[in-house]
Write an enzyme that holds these catalytic residues in place. Structure first.
Site, PDB file in Angstrom:
ATOM      1  N   HIS A  38       0.964  -1.179  -0.097  1.00 44.37           N
ATOM      2  CA  HIS A  38      -0.178  -0.120   0.173  1.00 44.37           C
ATOM      3  C   HIS A  38       0.961   1.235   0.006  1.00 44.37           C
ATOM      4  CE1 HIS A  38       1.007  -0.988   4.349  1.00 44.37           C
ATOM      5  NE2 HIS A  38       1.282   0.245   4.316  1.00 44.37           N
ATOM      6  N   HIS A  62       6.401   6.744  -1.408  1.00 42.55           N
ATOM      7  CA  HIS A  62       7.116   5.277  -2.172  1.00 42.55           C
ATOM      8  C   HIS A  62       6.342   4.231  -1.679  1.00 42.55           C
ATOM      9  CE1 HIS A  62       8.903   5.701   1.897  1.00 42.55           C
ATOM     10  NE2 HIS A  62       8.832   4.445   2.078  1.00 42.55           N
TER      11      HIS A  62
END
Length: 218
Positions: free
Chosen positions: A61, A148
């Site tokens: 995620h 990221h």
């Protein structure tokens, strides 16, 4: 989780003094998860002896804000704050591409995949979420937001230089997708790794839609 279910978590938490480990995140489409899983499979095949913590692809995620342990009685107010942060934003497009490591110099400890936010809407969403959480008394993130995907954590960084270099040199993406919501997620730690459960979803509504939705649940 519906507002009725949220209220039940709130009531149970007040009675038991329960705290819940929470974070806000964007979920990823299957295309991105499958590509990440293939990338990981190649690294694991080529470097079987390196000690690495690999998250399950289903758990991948994009974290917007990690809240840590939060009193259950504050879950509903955080959900409402997240809805305020989402209100008025339009859906936007992100791209997952490129591979890198943290720290950028010296022995790598984390392998990551890059997130490209050409519209700037992801950064705007994260700032709004920070502001709404801060208004409730939660601390702001001390570091600037650098989106990221964490792909792996290296347990023995000094023995993993070849793996880290192979990761950085392997092209990834681009994999573009549309974002129209984010989630408040519960994290439960266990012997088999972390288990994530969405507690509430927050769509990007127009201000008119947001006001209508708020009145409906008040």
């Amino acid at each position: 989780m519906s507002y009725d279910e949220m209220n039940r978590v709130d009531a149970e938490g007040r009675g038991q003094g329960e705290s819940i480990r929470l974070f806000f995140a964007l979920e990823l489409p299957d295309e991105v998860r499958d590509a990440a899983a293939s990338h990981v499979a190649r690294l694991r095949r080529d470097f079987p002896g390196v000690r690495v913590s690999w998250p399950r692809p289903a758990n991948l995620h994009l974290t917007l804000k990690f809240m840590g342990e939060v009193e259950a009685s504050r879950v509903e107010s955080l959900s409402r704050a997240a809805s305020v942060a989402a209100a008025g934003l339009a859906p936007f497009r992100l791209s997952i591409e490129s591979a890198g490591v943290f720290p950028p110099r010296g022995a790598a400890r984390v392998l990551w995949l890059g997130v490209h936010d050409d519209s700037g809407q992801l950064a705007l969403l994260q700032r709004r979420l920070e502001d709404e959480c801060a208004a409730l008394g939660f601390e702001r993130e001390p570091k600037s937001f650098k989106p990221h995907l964490t792909l792996a954590r290296l347990r023995t960084p000094h023995d993993a230089s070849a793996l880290s270099e192979a990761h950085r040199q392997t092209p990834f993406g681009p994999h573009a997708f549309d974002v129209s919501e984010f989630v408040m997620m519960r994290s439960e730690l266990g012997p088999g790794g972390s288990r994530y459960t969405p507690l509430s979803r927050h769509s990007f509504l127009s201000k008119r839609e947001f006001n209508t939705e708020t009145r409906r649940h008040s």
